[in-house]
Motif scaffolding. Structure first.
Motif, PDB file in Angstrom:
ATOM      1  N   ARG A   1       3.877  68.253  32.699  1.00  0.00           N
ATOM      2  CA  ARG A   1       3.967  69.580  32.067  1.00  0.00           C
ATOM      3  C   ARG A   1       5.333  70.198  32.357  1.00  0.00           C
ATOM      4  O   ARG A   1       5.962  70.794  31.490  1.00  0.00           O
ATOM      5  N   ARG A   2       5.783  70.045  33.590  1.00  0.00           N
ATOM      6  CA  ARG A   2       7.113  70.569  33.942  1.00  0.00           C
ATOM      7  C   ARG A   2       8.176  69.936  33.047  1.00  0.00           C
ATOM      8  O   ARG A   2       9.001  70.625  32.454  1.00  0.00           O
ATOM      9  N   ASP A   3       8.110  68.618  32.916  1.00  0.00           N
ATOM     10  CA  ASP A   3       9.149  67.903  32.171  1.00  0.00           C
ATOM     11  C   ASP A   3       9.126  68.231  30.683  1.00  0.00           C
ATOM     12  O   ASP A   3      10.149  68.190  30.025  1.00  0.00           O
ATOM     13  N   GLU A   4       7.942  68.549  30.156  1.00  0.00           N
ATOM     14  CA  GLU A   4       7.896  68.875  28.732  1.00  0.00           C
ATOM     15  C   GLU A   4       8.106  70.368  28.484  1.00  0.00           C
ATOM     16  O   GLU A   4       8.060  70.826  27.345  1.00  0.00           O
ATOM     17  N   GLY A   5       8.320  71.125  29.579  1.00  0.00           N
ATOM     18  CA  GLY A   5       8.650  72.538  29.417  1.00  0.00           C
ATOM     19  C   GLY A   5       7.453  73.446  29.174  1.00  0.00           C
ATOM     20  O   GLY A   5       7.602  74.591  28.762  1.00  0.00           O
ATOM     21  N   ARG A   6       6.278  72.950  29.441  1.00  0.00           N
ATOM     22  CA  ARG A   6       5.074  73.766  29.267  1.00  0.00           C
ATOM     23  C   ARG A   6       4.975  74.766  30.422  1.00  0.00           C
ATOM     24  O   ARG A   6       5.181  74.418  31.580  1.00  0.00           O
ATOM     25  N   ARG A   7       4.663  76.034  30.125  1.00  0.00           N
ATOM     26  CA  ARG A   7       4.550  77.048  31.165  1.00  0.00           C
ATOM     27  C   ARG A   7       3.209  77.757  31.062  1.00  0.00           C
ATOM     28  O   ARG A   7       2.690  77.975  29.964  1.00  0.00           O
ATOM     29  N   PHE A   8       2.670  78.128  32.223  1.00  0.00           N
ATOM     30  CA  PHE A   8       1.382  78.828  32.275  1.00  0.00           C
ATOM     31  C   PHE A   8       1.562  80.209  32.887  1.00  0.00           C
ATOM     32  O   PHE A   8       2.454  80.428  33.704  1.00  0.00           O
TER      33      PHE A   8
ATOM     34  N   ALA B   1       3.687  73.248  40.836  1.00  0.00           N
ATOM     35  CA  ALA B   1       2.989  74.342  40.144  1.00  0.00           C
ATOM     36  C   ALA B   1       3.954  75.481  39.833  1.00  0.00           C
ATOM     37  O   ALA B   1       3.941  76.044  38.727  1.00  0.00           O
ATOM     38  N   VAL B   2       4.813  75.804  40.795  1.00  0.00           N
ATOM     39  CA  VAL B   2       5.781  76.889  40.569  1.00  0.00           C
ATOM     40  C   VAL B   2       6.684  76.539  39.378  1.00  0.00           C
ATOM     41  O   VAL B   2       7.005  77.397  38.551  1.00  0.00           O
ATOM     42  N   ALA B   3       7.055  75.261  39.280  1.00  0.00           N
ATOM     43  CA  ALA B   3       7.913  74.840  38.170  1.00  0.00           C
ATOM     44  C   ALA B   3       7.217  75.011  36.819  1.00  0.00           C
ATOM     45  O   ALA B   3       7.880  75.117  35.788  1.00  0.00           O
ATOM     46  N   CYS B   4       5.883  75.032  36.829  1.00  0.00           N
ATOM     47  CA  CYS B   4       5.123  75.169  35.576  1.00  0.00           C
ATOM     48  C   CYS B   4       4.655  76.602  35.343  1.00  0.00           C
ATOM     49  O   CYS B   4       3.880  76.862  34.414  1.00  0.00           O
ATOM     50  N   LEU B   5       5.067  77.508  36.206  1.00  0.00           N
ATOM     51  CA  LEU B   5       4.583  78.883  36.115  1.00  0.00           C
ATOM     52  C   LEU B   5       5.645  79.754  35.453  1.00  0.00           C
ATOM     53  O   LEU B   5       6.819  79.705  35.844  1.00  0.00           O
TER      54      LEU B   5
END
Ligand code: SAH
Length: 398
Positions: A289-296, A327-331
């Motif tokens: 998710r991080r690599d594809e730029g998805r954010r939550f 997780a922080v990278a995806c937030l």
């Protein structure tokens, strides 16, 4: 009054206590410290249950071990544990709670969860397994207002190696209903499958946390990492999350999560893609998710226990560090992170220092909203810090 005496702490064993036998633990002057049960196979060589009172009658202070840990003693302990839950209002017929919580209730090695009329019983002590008849009778006697119809035995991996206890999942008494049991948790329903071979049950220890963090999900895209049967996810949807992505490595858990969605009339959310369930490893999934730029807007991390003994702690700390960093990278900026640790050997202080490291390395400031623990049916014993095993930190991350 810590209940565990490790093998390395014992200078000498006098006599020849058998596995599960009653022993007195004495200090170097021969003065009684406590009564316990012996297990030559376990690193926890003696589990302690009773300490002589400094004052009191001669019998209470005395050195006569005969009655120290007899049937009446276990009945009193179990009565007290059940009475605590009754006082909390947790014994309603269709409810679920932890009825007996091992060291938290002064009964090291016995854990009992109650799902309505079915008990799920776990023995992590050889000596208590030997006394199971007495203990099970005591439990049934303590529940005259909501007598259990059945009890299932649940075992934990590694227990044979740790305790020399060879047991398998099975029925202890009664008969299980055919399908899964349904429990209601603050208006969200969960199916709990306790049939043999399906080592499921529910994580009752997160009950209060699921309810407490749900309001943060409103209007956000939520990731429920290690979602099991959809606990945080279903509460988040009920609280108005925009979308929820559930991830778990267990196909069986995800199947039940799907069934739980139906149970709550949320199949539409699954069909419409507002709720997705994916079988994946948490680390790899977050990386992708991080690599594809998805954010939550909100991420829940509720991984399993990372260490069983103190030897595993350094590795556990590294695991928490990398999971939280991912997780922080995806937030998204200002997003809410709910990060949990159920590893008893990792103290709250150490867990927080891991999070401090994550903050330093990522350069994203955390603001802790709330530091949560476990509910009152999972009591903490001040004499056994490991009983305060659950940490749940709720924070916004800049
Ligand atoms: N949040 C859940 C409880 C989670 S228990 C609830 O509220 O009910 C921990 C879960 O982590 C288990 O379901 C287990 O299958 C899952 N798990 C274990 N290792 C994992 C991994 N490497 N990646 C993803 N999930 C994992």
């Amino acid at each position: 009054h810590h209940p565990w005496v490790f093998s390395g702490a014992i200078h000498r064993v006098e006599g020849s206590p058998g596995a599960g036998g009653l022993v007195e633990v004495v200090d170097c002057d021969g003065d009684l410290i406590a009564w316990g049960l012996f297990n030559p196979h376990s690193q926890i060589r003696v589990r302690l249950y009773r300490w002589p009172m400094p004052t009191g009658t001669e019998a209470e202070r005395g050195r006569d071990a005969a009655g120290a840990l007899d049937g009446a003693f276990w009945r009193r302990r179990i009565q007290a544990a059940v009475q605590h839950r009754r006082g909390l209002g947790l014994l309603d017929p269709a409810g679920a709670c932890r009825l007996i919580s091992s060291e938290g209730d002064g009964i090291s090695g016995l854990t009992v969860d109650r799902y309505g009329s079915v008990l799920a019983v776990q023995f992590t002590s050889l000596a208590l397994w030997q006394r199971r008849e007495t203990l099970l009778h005591a439990i049934r006697d303590a529940l005259p207002d909501c007598p259990p119809d059945a009890a299932v035995l649940r075992t934990e991996k590694g227990i044979l190696e740790e305790e020399g206890l060879e047991i398998r999942d099975g029925i202890l008494f009664g008969e299980l209903p055919d399908g899964p049991l349904t429990i209601d948790e603050g208006g969200v329903r969960f199916g709990v499958d306790l049939r043999i071979g399906q080592k499921t049950g529910a994580y009752l220890d997160q009950r209060d946390n699921r309810a407490a963090v749900a309001p943060w999900a409103k209007g956000r895209d939520v990731a429920d990492v290690c979602c099991y049967t959809g606990g945080f996810a279903l509460h988040a949807l009920a609280a108005g999350a925009r979308s929820v992505a559930g991830v778990d490595v267990s196909a069986g858990a995800l199947e039940r999560a799907r069934a739980n969605a139906a149970l709550n009339g949320r199949s539409d959310d699954l069909d419409a893609g507002r709720w997705t369930l994916e079988k994946a490893d948490a680390f790899r999934w977050l990386q992708a998710r991080r690599d594809e730029g998805r954010r939550f807007g909100m991420i829940v991390l509720d991984p399993p226990r990372f260490a069983r003994s103190s030897r595993g702690v350094p590795q556990a700390l590294r695991g928490y560090a990398s999971l939280n960093e991912l997780a922080v990278a995806c937030l998204e900026p200002g997003g809410v992170l709910v990060t949990c640790s159920c590893t008893g050997r990792v103290s709250r202080e150490r867990f927080l220092s891991v999070l401090a490291g994550v903050e330093a390395r990522t350069g994203r400031r955390w603001r802790i909203l709330e530091q949560r623990g476990q509910p009152a049916d999972h009591p903490v014993a001040p004499t056994c810090p490991e009983t305060a095993y659950l940490k749940c930190v709720v924070a916004t991350v800049e």
